[in-house]
Write a protein that holds these residues in place. Sequence first.
Motif, mmCIF file in Angstrom:
data_model
loop_
_atom_site.group_PDB
_atom_site.id
_atom_site.type_symbol
_atom_site.label_atom_id
_atom_site.label_comp_id
_atom_site.label_asym_id
_atom_site.label_seq_id
_atom_site.Cartn_x
_atom_site.Cartn_y
_atom_site.Cartn_z
ATOM 1 N N GLY A 20 0.807 -1.214 0.000
ATOM 2 C CA GLY A 20 0.000 0.000 0.000
ATOM 3 C C GLY A 20 0.839 1.261 0.000
ATOM 4 O O GLY A 20 2.049 1.243 -0.183
ATOM 5 N N SER A 21 0.162 2.379 0.216
ATOM 6 C CA SER A 21 0.796 3.692 0.223
ATOM 7 C C SER A 21 0.572 4.378 1.554
ATOM 8 O O SER A 21 -0.328 4.014 2.307
ATOM 9 C CB SER A 21 0.198 4.567 -0.886
ATOM 10 O OG SER A 21 0.398 3.989 -2.142
ATOM 11 N N PHE A 22 1.386 5.397 1.806
ATOM 12 C CA PHE A 22 1.288 6.173 3.027
ATOM 13 C C PHE A 22 1.260 7.649 2.663
ATOM 14 O O PHE A 22 2.037 8.100 1.821
ATOM 15 C CB PHE A 22 2.498 5.891 3.924
ATOM 16 C CG PHE A 22 2.577 6.781 5.122
ATOM 17 C CD1 PHE A 22 1.746 6.564 6.210
ATOM 18 C CD2 PHE A 22 3.458 7.847 5.157
ATOM 19 C CE1 PHE A 22 1.812 7.389 7.327
ATOM 20 C CE2 PHE A 22 3.531 8.674 6.267
ATOM 21 C CZ PHE A 22 2.705 8.446 7.351
ATOM 22 N N ILE A 23 0.352 8.392 3.290
ATOM 23 C CA ILE A 23 0.284 9.842 3.119
ATOM 24 C C ILE A 23 0.387 10.435 4.514
ATOM 25 O O ILE A 23 -0.448 10.141 5.371
ATOM 26 C CB ILE A 23 -1.037 10.272 2.441
ATOM 27 C CG1 ILE A 23 -1.161 9.637 1.057
ATOM 28 C CG2 ILE A 23 -1.122 11.798 2.360
ATOM 29 C CD1 ILE A 23 -2.516 9.811 0.398
ATOM 30 N N GLU A 68 -2.500 13.032 -6.267
ATOM 31 C CA GLU A 68 -2.618 14.410 -5.786
ATOM 32 C C GLU A 68 -1.761 14.598 -4.529
ATOM 33 O O GLU A 68 -1.151 15.651 -4.340
ATOM 34 C CB GLU A 68 -4.078 14.742 -5.503
ATOM 35 C CG GLU A 68 -4.415 16.196 -5.627
ATOM 36 C CD GLU A 68 -4.228 16.775 -7.023
ATOM 37 O OE1 GLU A 68 -3.752 17.919 -7.111
ATOM 38 O OE2 GLU A 68 -4.548 16.102 -8.021
ATOM 39 N N ALA A 69 -1.707 13.581 -3.678
ATOM 40 C CA ALA A 69 -0.878 13.651 -2.476
ATOM 41 C C ALA A 69 0.593 13.768 -2.847
ATOM 42 O O ALA A 69 1.356 14.477 -2.187
ATOM 43 C CB ALA A 69 -1.118 12.433 -1.597
ATOM 44 N N GLN A 70 0.999 13.100 -3.895
ATOM 45 C CA GLN A 70 2.392 13.178 -4.345
ATOM 46 C C GLN A 70 2.716 14.599 -4.808
ATOM 47 O O GLN A 70 3.791 15.124 -4.508
ATOM 48 C CB GLN A 70 2.648 12.174 -5.472
ATOM 49 C CG GLN A 70 4.081 12.137 -5.957
ATOM 50 C CD GLN A 70 5.060 11.711 -4.879
ATOM 51 O OE1 GLN A 70 4.757 10.875 -4.044
ATOM 52 N NE2 GLN A 70 6.237 12.309 -4.879
ATOM 53 N N ARG A 71 1.784 15.229 -5.530
ATOM 54 C CA ARG A 71 2.006 16.615 -5.958
ATOM 55 C C ARG A 71 2.145 17.531 -4.747
ATOM 56 O O ARG A 71 3.025 18.378 -4.700
ATOM 57 C CB ARG A 71 0.848 17.117 -6.840
ATOM 58 C CG ARG A 71 0.862 16.537 -8.211
ATOM 59 C CD ARG A 71 0.081 17.245 -9.260
ATOM 60 N NE ARG A 71 -1.165 17.864 -8.914
ATOM 61 C CZ ARG A 71 -1.885 18.564 -9.780
ATOM 62 N NH1 ARG A 71 -1.469 18.703 -11.024
ATOM 63 N NH2 ARG A 71 -3.029 19.107 -9.433
ATOM 64 N N LEU A 72 1.274 17.354 -3.764
ATOM 65 C CA LEU A 72 1.329 18.193 -2.568
ATOM 66 C C LEU A 72 2.635 17.975 -1.807
ATOM 67 O O LEU A 72 3.251 18.920 -1.320
ATOM 68 C CB LEU A 72 0.132 17.918 -1.655
ATOM 69 C CG LEU A 72 0.090 18.760 -0.378
ATOM 70 C CD1 LEU A 72 0.003 20.250 -0.713
ATOM 71 C CD2 LEU A 72 -1.074 18.346 0.489
ATOM 72 N N LYS A 73 3.086 16.734 -1.730
ATOM 73 C CA LYS A 73 4.343 16.428 -1.042
ATOM 74 C C LYS A 73 5.493 17.199 -1.677
ATOM 75 O O LYS A 73 6.319 17.787 -0.982
ATOM 76 C CB LYS A 73 4.625 14.937 -1.094
ATOM 77 C CG LYS A 73 5.959 14.568 -0.481
ATOM 78 C CD LYS A 73 6.373 13.192 -0.942
ATOM 79 C CE LYS A 73 7.849 13.051 -0.857
ATOM 80 N NZ LYS A 73 8.550 13.153 -2.102
ATOM 81 N N GLU A 74 5.547 17.213 -2.978
ATOM 82 C CA GLU A 74 6.625 17.910 -3.684
ATOM 83 C C GLU A 74 6.540 19.416 -3.477
ATOM 84 O O GLU A 74 7.569 20.084 -3.351
ATOM 85 C CB GLU A 74 6.593 17.579 -5.180
ATOM 86 C CG GLU A 74 6.885 16.133 -5.500
ATOM 87 C CD GLU A 74 8.296 15.720 -5.130
ATOM 88 O OE1 GLU A 74 9.227 16.539 -5.276
ATOM 89 O OE2 GLU A 74 8.468 14.582 -4.678
ATOM 90 N N ILE A 75 5.343 19.952 -3.441
ATOM 91 C CA ILE A 75 5.182 21.396 -3.247
ATOM 92 C C ILE A 75 5.528 21.788 -1.820
ATOM 93 O O ILE A 75 6.135 22.820 -1.580
ATOM 94 C CB ILE A 75 3.749 21.831 -3.621
ATOM 95 C CG1 ILE A 75 3.534 21.638 -5.134
ATOM 96 C CG2 ILE A 75 3.481 23.270 -3.215
ATOM 97 C CD1 ILE A 75 2.106 21.737 -5.572
ATOM 98 N N GLY A 119 8.070 11.161 5.327
ATOM 99 C CA GLY A 119 6.633 11.293 5.142
ATOM 100 C C GLY A 119 6.216 11.141 3.697
ATOM 101 O O GLY A 119 5.130 11.556 3.323
ATOM 102 N N ALA A 120 7.048 10.566 2.875
ATOM 103 C CA ALA A 120 6.755 10.467 1.459
ATOM 104 C C ALA A 120 5.714 9.406 1.159
ATOM 105 O O ALA A 120 5.502 8.491 1.925
ATOM 106 C CB ALA A 120 8.050 10.125 0.702
ATOM 107 N N VAL A 121 5.053 9.562 -0.005
ATOM 108 C CA VAL A 121 4.189 8.490 -0.477
ATOM 109 C C VAL A 121 5.135 7.373 -0.843
ATOM 110 O O VAL A 121 6.064 7.564 -1.618
ATOM 111 C CB VAL A 121 3.381 8.918 -1.744
ATOM 112 C CG1 VAL A 121 2.736 7.715 -2.389
ATOM 113 C CG2 VAL A 121 2.340 9.948 -1.398
ATOM 114 N N ARG A 122 4.941 6.232 -0.279
ATOM 115 C CA ARG A 122 5.876 5.151 -0.558
ATOM 116 C C ARG A 122 5.114 3.875 -0.855
ATOM 117 O O ARG A 122 4.133 3.558 -0.225
ATOM 118 C CB ARG A 122 6.846 4.969 0.589
ATOM 119 C CG ARG A 122 6.193 4.714 1.929
ATOM 120 C CD ARG A 122 7.226 4.693 3.052
ATOM 121 N NE ARG A 122 6.597 4.270 4.275
ATOM 122 C CZ ARG A 122 6.319 5.066 5.280
ATOM 123 N NH1 ARG A 122 6.614 6.335 5.226
ATOM 124 N NH2 ARG A 122 5.739 4.605 6.362
#
Length: 184
Positions: free
Chosen positions: A124-127, A161-168, A175-178
């Motif tokens: 799975g993924s983590f946000i 969308e969470a990945q975009r927010l993480k980068e911004i 805390g990355a999407v992994r």
Amino acid sequence: MSSMIRFVVGPDAQIVPDILGKLPGRGIWVSANRAALEKAASKNLFARSAKMPVKVPDDLVAEVEKQVTRRLVELISLARKGGGAVAGYEKVKSWLMNEEAEVLIQASDGSERGKSKLSTPHYGSFIGWLTADELGLAFGRQTVIHGALSSGGLTSRVVEEAQRLKEIREVATAGAVRKEKTAK
């Protein structure tokens, strides 16, 4: 193009972020990370791409972050309304134990001790970079620390969308999407 942010030139020659990618006009695409957005704004790269003089708002990066956050909160809220998301420690723990959860969401400002008791779903993924208040908006509560999304539905769009927010937001890699192959 989930790793990019689209901008358009408004009628007053002002640069406008187009988070949904639906505004009319020729798009100007910039990488969805803080450094690229700041460079494009400070070095007049929007004018070069638009081939005309344009006005870049002083708070452009903050506005992009605000809009991407709002979009992410809306997507999580839609997933919740469709039965694809739950909030609260016990519900999330139950979903993780029953392997119903594909994404674990935890507030960035939640207790590290409480957050450490739950682990990312198998494959799975983590946000972990939304605040408790932002998660609260998504789940119709004042604050939320733990949330989970089931597979299917809007889950892939939420992760993008969470990945975009993480980068911004330039969140640290912890805390990355992994994507994980084994549960912690």
